[in-house]
Motif scaffolding. Structure first.
Motif, PDB file in Angstrom:
ATOM      1  N   GLY A  24       0.825  -1.206   0.000  1.00  0.00           N
ATOM      2  CA  GLY A  24       0.000   0.000   0.000  1.00  0.00           C
ATOM      3  C   GLY A  24       0.857   1.252   0.000  1.00  0.00           C
ATOM      4  O   GLY A  24       0.600   2.198  -0.761  1.00  0.00           O
ATOM      5  N   ILE A  25       1.914   1.261   0.830  1.00  0.00           N
ATOM      6  CA  ILE A  25       2.768   2.455   0.918  1.00  0.00           C
ATOM      7  C   ILE A  25       3.492   2.699  -0.406  1.00  0.00           C
ATOM      8  O   ILE A  25       3.599   3.831  -0.872  1.00  0.00           O
ATOM      9  CB  ILE A  25       3.789   2.297   2.078  1.00  0.00           C
ATOM     10  CG1 ILE A  25       3.057   2.362   3.414  1.00  0.00           C
ATOM     11  CG2 ILE A  25       4.849   3.385   2.011  1.00  0.00           C
ATOM     12  CD1 ILE A  25       3.926   2.091   4.607  1.00  0.00           C
ATOM     13  N   ILE A  26       3.964   1.594  -1.042  1.00  0.00           N
ATOM     14  CA  ILE A  26       4.660   1.752  -2.325  1.00  0.00           C
ATOM     15  C   ILE A  26       3.709   2.345  -3.368  1.00  0.00           C
ATOM     16  O   ILE A  26       4.054   3.267  -4.101  1.00  0.00           O
ATOM     17  CB  ILE A  26       5.225   0.392  -2.806  1.00  0.00           C
ATOM     18  CG1 ILE A  26       6.295  -0.105  -1.825  1.00  0.00           C
ATOM     19  CG2 ILE A  26       5.837   0.538  -4.200  1.00  0.00           C
ATOM     20  CD1 ILE A  26       6.861  -1.461  -2.147  1.00  0.00           C
ATOM     21  N   LYS A  31       4.827   4.323  -6.911  1.00  0.00           N
ATOM     22  CA  LYS A  31       5.856   3.445  -7.440  1.00  0.00           C
ATOM     23  C   LYS A  31       5.259   2.061  -7.691  1.00  0.00           C
ATOM     24  O   LYS A  31       4.156   1.758  -7.221  1.00  0.00           O
ATOM     25  CB  LYS A  31       7.019   3.322  -6.440  1.00  0.00           C
ATOM     26  CG  LYS A  31       7.619   4.660  -6.032  1.00  0.00           C
ATOM     27  CD  LYS A  31       8.381   5.264  -7.184  1.00  0.00           C
ATOM     28  CE  LYS A  31       9.093   6.570  -6.896  1.00  0.00           C
ATOM     29  NZ  LYS A  31       8.677   7.392  -5.805  1.00  0.00           N
ATOM     30  N   SER A  32       5.997   1.229  -8.419  1.00  0.00           N
ATOM     31  CA  SER A  32       5.485  -0.104  -8.738  1.00  0.00           C
ATOM     32  C   SER A  32       5.947  -1.119  -7.692  1.00  0.00           C
ATOM     33  O   SER A  32       7.150  -1.309  -7.515  1.00  0.00           O
ATOM     34  CB  SER A  32       5.971  -0.520 -10.131  1.00  0.00           C
ATOM     35  OG  SER A  32       6.106  -1.923 -10.187  1.00  0.00           O
ATOM     36  N   PRO A  33       5.010  -1.777  -7.000  1.00  0.00           N
ATOM     37  CA  PRO A  33       5.410  -2.781  -6.001  1.00  0.00           C
ATOM     38  C   PRO A  33       6.176  -3.937  -6.634  1.00  0.00           C
ATOM     39  O   PRO A  33       7.134  -4.441  -6.029  1.00  0.00           O
ATOM     40  CB  PRO A  33       4.080  -3.280  -5.424  1.00  0.00           C
ATOM     41  CG  PRO A  33       3.043  -2.336  -5.885  1.00  0.00           C
ATOM     42  CD  PRO A  33       3.560  -1.626  -7.090  1.00  0.00           C
ATOM     43  N   VAL A  34       5.786  -4.333  -7.853  1.00  0.00           N
ATOM     44  CA  VAL A  34       6.458  -5.465  -8.516  1.00  0.00           C
ATOM     45  C   VAL A  34       7.929  -5.134  -8.732  1.00  0.00           C
ATOM     46  O   VAL A  34       8.828  -5.885  -8.362  1.00  0.00           O
ATOM     47  CB  VAL A  34       5.777  -5.795  -9.863  1.00  0.00           C
ATOM     48  CG1 VAL A  34       6.500  -6.947 -10.543  1.00  0.00           C
ATOM     49  CG2 VAL A  34       4.311  -6.124  -9.648  1.00  0.00           C
ATOM     50  N   VAL A 311      11.871   3.406  -3.629  1.00  0.00           N
ATOM     51  CA  VAL A 311      11.149   3.163  -2.378  1.00  0.00           C
ATOM     52  C   VAL A 311      12.128   3.363  -1.217  1.00  0.00           C
ATOM     53  O   VAL A 311      13.192   2.762  -1.183  1.00  0.00           O
ATOM     54  CB  VAL A 311      10.590   1.726  -2.339  1.00  0.00           C
ATOM     55  CG1 VAL A 311       9.829   1.505  -1.057  1.00  0.00           C
ATOM     56  CG2 VAL A 311       9.714   1.470  -3.536  1.00  0.00           C
ATOM     57  N   SER A 312      11.763   4.234  -0.288  1.00  0.00           N
ATOM     58  CA  SER A 312      12.673   4.595   0.793  1.00  0.00           C
ATOM     59  C   SER A 312      13.094   3.403   1.655  1.00  0.00           C
ATOM     60  O   SER A 312      12.294   2.519   1.948  1.00  0.00           O
ATOM     61  CB  SER A 312      12.003   5.649   1.667  1.00  0.00           C
ATOM     62  OG  SER A 312      12.580   5.666   2.935  1.00  0.00           O
ATOM     63  N   THR A 313      14.371   3.414   2.079  1.00  0.00           N
ATOM     64  CA  THR A 313      14.866   2.305   2.899  1.00  0.00           C
ATOM     65  C   THR A 313      14.242   2.264   4.295  1.00  0.00           C
ATOM     66  O   THR A 313      14.295   1.237   4.944  1.00  0.00           O
ATOM     67  CB  THR A 313      16.397   2.372   3.097  1.00  0.00           C
ATOM     68  OG1 THR A 313      16.723   3.697   3.473  1.00  0.00           O
ATOM     69  CG2 THR A 313      17.145   1.983   1.851  1.00  0.00           C
ATOM     70  N   VAL A 314      13.665   3.376   4.765  1.00  0.00           N
ATOM     71  CA  VAL A 314      13.099   3.345   6.125  1.00  0.00           C
ATOM     72  C   VAL A 314      12.014   2.290   6.260  1.00  0.00           C
ATOM     73  O   VAL A 314      11.682   1.853   7.356  1.00  0.00           O
ATOM     74  CB  VAL A 314      12.495   4.697   6.583  1.00  0.00           C
ATOM     75  CG1 VAL A 314      13.558   5.664   6.987  1.00  0.00           C
ATOM     76  CG2 VAL A 314      11.555   5.266   5.565  1.00  0.00           C
ATOM     77  N   ILE A 315      11.473   1.857   5.120  1.00  0.00           N
ATOM     78  CA  ILE A 315      10.412   0.849   5.139  1.00  0.00           C
ATOM     79  C   ILE A 315      10.896  -0.439   5.810  1.00  0.00           C
ATOM     80  O   ILE A 315      10.102  -1.208   6.347  1.00  0.00           O
ATOM     81  CB  ILE A 315       9.916   0.608   3.689  1.00  0.00           C
ATOM     82  CG1 ILE A 315       8.437   0.254   3.697  1.00  0.00           C
ATOM     83  CG2 ILE A 315      10.721  -0.439   2.978  1.00  0.00           C
ATOM     84  CD1 ILE A 315       7.770   0.448   2.368  1.00  0.00           C
TER      85      ILE A 315
END
Lengths: 349, 314
Positions: A24-26, A31-34, A311-315
């Motif tokens: 969901g956040i991506i 951005k593309s989750p895949v 996608v940010s690394t904080v995830i």
């Protein structure tokens, strides 16, 4: 059968919820989750370079995670690994000019020893405050993290600033202190071997020595341990000191193997990730070796994910937090099942 | 404003989030649940308040969203620790770490990397007549609504803890089996207490993004939740005690800003000393450690059943 399904659902609820949240956040960031997950996997497991990155990121996690394990096993909540990592690295940098004069085969062990002492002392303080002054180590270790981070910040802006005096980081450590690379051109370094050796040593200490047994006894039941004649205060002190020493070594290995300089934000939260590694590994050296490999892969993959999919690394912290919650949840479920069986048994008798 | 008025009013402003979080934690701990994740819940509240405030343009909506987010995190924690009886310290650590990731990732996903987004500010509300009083008016009665709420809630919780329901709640934290035998629903009471604590932590977080600043930064709570835990201990698990304890920590923090604003030069025994700003940034944490070192041991160790899950035996 229904029991089995419910059991499976209980195991999967947190990981699945976490996965859904991350997807969901991506998507929210456009951005593309895949693409994100593909980068996550190729960045951690796709080829020699990716595997080496995974291993060098797992290295401080394993060392510090072993430290966390020893403290937690003794019933001491050492959440101060982050600070102990900083202090360990700081001690090596502060003494680097002297250490660098030693011949290479002596310089490295001397550096690790210095870091172990610094981290050990930093962790012993909260142990002392707990046993003598009743200060909860959950709070004091966290407070010391912030103090350590500011201490390093001051050092790299002040006394340990690099020689030209322009940039807020330390001089590069002398070559004698740098850990040799095992498989150039990858960054895989000797510290990985040290970390695995430490895992074996911690296993022997915890499960094959009297001191290790005493330490676990204190963690399992402080009152029973006291009645059995174990000096609980000393056990807590030594558990915290060893714990801090391992975290200090983790900082030194990161410094001597990867960064070669000390700077602000030197550790991107390795101390906190190490707690996740220790809990996920079931507070057992073999489990932690596996879990730090997994979390190291996650870190390496997350860097690739940030580079390639934005996608940010904080995830990664979200993933770690969810892991800890699901481990806590699972442990409680298992306890409840054994309790139910015990009670049923008691009724039949 | 005079220097003294400025210092005292700043102290109160910096104490308010600690008071809000500590009051919630007192209720939670008095019921027997130690929630070390108020740090993470504050961070979650700070973000929820900021995001909802920025989206709606209303600070009030932000505050409501933060309270709702805090309540939700409270429910998650209570589910794991009260319903499932998981280890409270471990679960607390999990929520703390997850919140750094959740708020950081959401912030970057919604507001972008170089975000200068701002939320509407919760303006100070001077109380008519009282705010005109000398000194006291500026210090106590020209503050945010949330500061007034601190006072009201502290008194409210004090009276609540002395009421029959409050007695039941305290019994859950001292002897849950006795409370159970007396007809108190231990699980339900603890669940509600934790959700209340989460809500308060959420509001405390929103204070940071809506009243103190109008922006959000990653991991911006930076240990305030843990300082609030120290406030609970130093305040002897009493709401009024917590207010007084929080004022000391707020004062230390205000002193830090005061020094920073004055070029961090100090005269010690007639010698000019340059205090590095890192030492000032470390000051609140050092003060927390020092206060705990002096006082933690001499106090009773808190509610007896604190941190122990209650499993009803058959």
């Amino acid at each position: 059968m229904r029991e089995r399904t419910r059991e499976l659902a209980g195991t999967l609820v947190f990981p699945l919820a976490g996965l859904a949240l991350i997807t969901g956040i991506i998507l929210l960031g456009g951005k593309s989750p895949v693409q994100g997950f593909a980068a996550l996997i190729s960045g951690s497991l796709g080829g020699a370079f990716a595997l080496a990155e995974t291993a060098i990121r797992a290295c401080p996690l394993l060392l510090a995670g072993l430290g966390v394990t020893i403290a937690f096993r003794a019933g001491a909540w050492n959440i101060g690994t982050e600070g102990q990592i900083y202090v360990g690295a700081l001690a090596v940098v502060a003494l680097a000019p002297a250490l660098g004069m030693l011949p290479a085969p002596l310089a490295v062990p001397a550096g690790l020893l210095v870091a172990a002492v610094a981290g050990g002392v930093w962790a012993w303080v909260p142990a002392f405050l707990r046993t003598r002054r009743g200060v909860q180590e959950v709070i004091s270790t966290i407070m010391l993290n912030f103090v350590a981070i500011q201490l390093v910040s001051w050092c790299v802006h002040g006394p340990l600033k690099e020689s030209t005096g322009q940039f807020p980081y330390s001089n590069e450590i002398p070559a004698a202190l740098m850990l040799p690379r095992l498989l150039p051109p990858t960054r895989l370094h000797l510290g990985v071997v040290f970390a695995l050796a430490a895992a074996a040593a911690v296993w022997v200490f915890l499960f094959r020595t009297v001191r290790g047994f005493q330490l676990r006894a204190v963690g399992a039941s402080p009152e029973a341990a006291l009645h059995a004649g174990i000096r609980t205060e000393r056990s807590v002190w030594s558990a915290m000191a060893i714990s801090g020493a391992l975290a200090g070594i983790a900082g030194a290995v990161q410094l001597m193997g990867v960064s070669h300089i000390l700077f602000e934000k030197f550790s991107p939260g390795y101390g906190y990730t190490a707690i996740a590694a220790a809990l996920l590994g079931g507070l057992h050296p073999v489990g932690i070796t596996l879990s730090s490999g997994l979390l190291g892969a996650l870190e390496a993959g997350a860097s690739a994910m940030q580079r390639e999919a934005g996608v940010s690394t904080v995830i990664v912290y979200l993933v770690q937090g969810v892991i800890i919650l699901s481990v806590a949840h699972q442990a409680a479920r298992r306890r409840a099942v054994t309790e139910a069986i015990r009670q049923r048994g008691a009724q039949e008798v | 404003m005079t220097g003294l008025e400025e210092f005292l009013s700043g102290t109160i402003r910096l104490s308010a989030p600690l008071i809000l979080a500590a009051l919630g934690e007192i209720v939670s701990q008095r019921s027997g649940v130690i929630n070390i994740s108020i740090e993470g819940m504050m961070l979650g509240g700070a973000f929820a308040g900021f995001a909802a405030g920025a989206a709606t343009g209303s600070a009030g909506a932000g505050l409501l969203a933060a309270a709702a987010a805090g309540a939700l995190f409270g429910c998650v924690f209570a589910f794991i620790c009260v319903v499932r009886n998981a280890d409270q310290i471990v679960a607390g650590m999990g929520i703390n770490i997850a919140m750094i990731g959740l708020t950081g990732a959401l912030f970057r996903a919604i507001f972008g990397m170089e975000s200068l987004a701002t939320a509407p500010r919760l303006e100070d509300y001077p109380i008519p007549v009282l705010s005109g009083l000398p000194v006291v008016g500026k210090v106590f009665f020209t503050q945010s609504v949330l500061v007034y709420a601190c006072g009201a809630l502290a008194l409210g919780i004090w009276f609540f803890l002395r009421s029959p329901q409050g007695l039941g709640l305290r019994a859950c934290g001292v002897r849950p089996e006795a409370a159970d035998a007396a007809g108190v629903r231990v699980g339900l009471t603890r669940f509600a207490a934790v959700v209340f604590g989460g809500t308060m932590a959420g509001i405390a977080g929103a204070y940071l993004t809506l009243a103190q600043t109008s922006s959000f930064a990653e991991n911006m709570t930076s240990g305030r939740g843990f300082i609030a835990l120290a406030v609970v201990i130093f305040g002897r698990w009493h709401p009024i005690g917590a207010v007084l304890a929080a004022l000391i920590f707020g004062g230390a923090n205000e002193a830090q800003f005061w020094f920073q604003a004055r070029g961090s030069q100090a005269m010690i025994a007639g010698i000019h000393v340059h205090i590095p700003y890192q030492a000032l940034l470390a000051l609140p944490y050092v003060v927390t450690l020092a206060v705990l070192t002096v006082f933690a041991g001499s106090y009773r160790r808190g509610p007896r059943a604190l941190g122990k899950p209650y499993v009803r035996s058959r």
